[in-house]
Design a protein around this motif. Structure first.
Motif, PDB file in Angstrom:
ATOM      1  N   SER A   7     -55.751  82.726  25.779  1.00  0.00           N
ATOM      2  CA  SER A   7     -54.857  81.579  25.631  1.00  0.00           C
ATOM      3  C   SER A   7     -54.527  81.033  27.007  1.00  0.00           C
ATOM      4  N   TYR A   8     -54.507  79.725  27.141  1.00  0.00           N
ATOM      5  CA  TYR A   8     -54.088  79.117  28.403  1.00  0.00           C
ATOM      6  C   TYR A   8     -53.032  78.036  28.186  1.00  0.00           C
ATOM      7  N   ILE A   9     -52.676  77.814  26.923  1.00  0.00           N
ATOM      8  CA  ILE A   9     -51.581  76.916  26.556  1.00  0.00           C
ATOM      9  C   ILE A   9     -50.736  77.642  25.524  1.00  0.00           C
ATOM     10  N   THR A  10     -49.427  77.680  25.718  1.00  0.00           N
ATOM     11  CA  THR A  10     -48.576  78.400  24.771  1.00  0.00           C
ATOM     12  C   THR A  10     -48.712  77.831  23.364  1.00  0.00           C
ATOM     13  N   SER A  11     -48.670  78.733  22.396  1.00  0.00           N
ATOM     14  CA  SER A  11     -48.804  78.408  20.969  1.00  0.00           C
ATOM     15  C   SER A  11     -50.210  77.952  20.605  1.00  0.00           C
ATOM     16  N   GLU A  12     -51.159  78.267  21.472  1.00  0.00           N
ATOM     17  CA  GLU A  12     -52.558  77.921  21.190  1.00  0.00           C
ATOM     18  C   GLU A  12     -53.438  79.040  21.737  1.00  0.00           C
ATOM     19  N   ALA A  13     -54.312  79.579  20.903  1.00  0.00           N
ATOM     20  CA  ALA A  13     -55.156  80.687  21.344  1.00  0.00           C
ATOM     21  C   ALA A  13     -56.493  80.648  20.615  1.00  0.00           C
ATOM     22  N   TYR A  14     -57.443  81.402  21.149  1.00  0.00           N
ATOM     23  CA  TYR A  14     -58.806  81.396  20.619  1.00  0.00           C
ATOM     24  C   TYR A  14     -59.333  82.827  20.524  1.00  0.00           C
ATOM     25  N   TYR A  15     -60.250  83.027  19.598  1.00  0.00           N
ATOM     26  CA  TYR A  15     -60.840  84.354  19.414  1.00  0.00           C
ATOM     27  C   TYR A  15     -62.352  84.230  19.318  1.00  0.00           C
ATOM     28  N   ILE A  16     -63.046  85.076  20.074  1.00  0.00           N
ATOM     29  CA  ILE A  16     -64.510  85.101  20.046  1.00  0.00           C
ATOM     30  C   ILE A  16     -64.948  86.466  19.532  1.00  0.00           C
ATOM     31  N   PRO A  17     -65.518  86.536  18.325  1.00  0.00           N
ATOM     32  CA  PRO A  17     -66.007  87.828  17.809  1.00  0.00           C
ATOM     33  C   PRO A  17     -67.311  88.220  18.502  1.00  0.00           C
TER      34      PRO A  17
END
Length: 260
Positions: A7-17
């Motif tokens: 995450s680099y912006i609060t309340s926003e995140a990403y996941y890479i399986p």
């Protein structure tokens, strides 16, 4: 490695399986490697040493400045809990998803994250990344307010890389030399303790924040600006000793450069 969340912006995140096959996982990591090894990108983590060790197993060296929220909170409240779940409830008023809801309770029947479908892991892992970033925004002002920034960034954080390398490579111990060193350090410790009591003009419990604070600030008046420590509070004492430690480190570095 099951996956990576960031995450680099609060309340926003990403996941890479990540796939189980090492070769396929390496191809994904190769695309992320420039970010991990960029000197100008701050890496924030909760117990970031663990993440560094995992990436070391894939041939990636995490470079640049690091900020560990667990370590930051340890400096703020050394006697308290430092888990992400606890910090989230205390500082964000939020209860994170429990890992046990995904893999079951601890015990012989507990599963692993590899057993869980990626679409179920994604919200959990992304939440972890987002919470860690949000915790940094909450803890950093407290670190600065308590004059702990130098201790965190110049003393504690550089040790993360050292400890990770030690765990990764392992260390060989000379038990005989270690025993001799133990005897020497014990002797030096007693001598230093005696010297402390001599300077203080009395004996006291060095392990007591309250008693140490009374000696440093009230009797010896080493820091006139320091607030009188509250009972069982280590923060004023820790702040004073942190500044002293950093100054000693900088002085030693200057001496070494001056005598090179």
């Amino acid at each position: 490695m099951v996956g990576i969340s960031f995450s680099y912006i609060t309340s926003e995140a990403y996941y890479i399986p990540f796939p189980e096959e090492r070769e396929a996982a390496d191809k994904i990591l190769a695309q992320l490697q420039p970010v991990f090894e960029a000197e100008d990108i701050l890496k924030i983590g909760q117990n970031i040493k663990y993440d560094i060790l995992v990436l070391m197993n894939y041939g990636i060296a995490v470079k640049g400045k690091r900020y560990d929220t667990m370590l930051a909170h340890y400096l703020i409240e050394p006697e308290g809990k430092h888990s992400m779940d606890w910090l989230a409830e205390q500082y964000l008023n939020y209860k994170p998803v429990s890992i046990e809801s995904l893999i079951g309770k601890k015990g012989k029947n507990q599963g692993t994250m590899r057993d869980v479908a990626p679409e179920e892991v994604a919200p959990y892992a992304s939440e972890d990344a987002d919470i860690t970033l949000q915790l940094k925004t909450k803890l950093d002002p407290i670190i600065k307010e308590n004059n702990l920034e130098k201790l965190l960034l110049e003393v504690e954080s550089p040790l993360i890389e050292v400890l990770a390398a030690m765990e990764f490579e392992g260390i060989k111990i000379d038990t005989e030399s270690l025993q001799e060193m133990s005897v020497t350090l014990e002797k030096e410790s007693r001598e230093i303790e005696a010297r402390v009591y001599e300077l203080a003009g009395e004996t006291f419990n060095l392990a007591s924040p309250k008693q140490l604070g009374e000696i440093l600030f009230n009797k010896l008046e080493l820091d006139a600006k320091a607030k009188k420590p509250k009972p069982a509070s280590m923060q004023p004492v820790r702040r004073y000793l942190a500044d002293l430690l950093v100054n000693m480190k900088l002085l030693r570095r200057s001496w070494i450069l001056g005598n090179w």
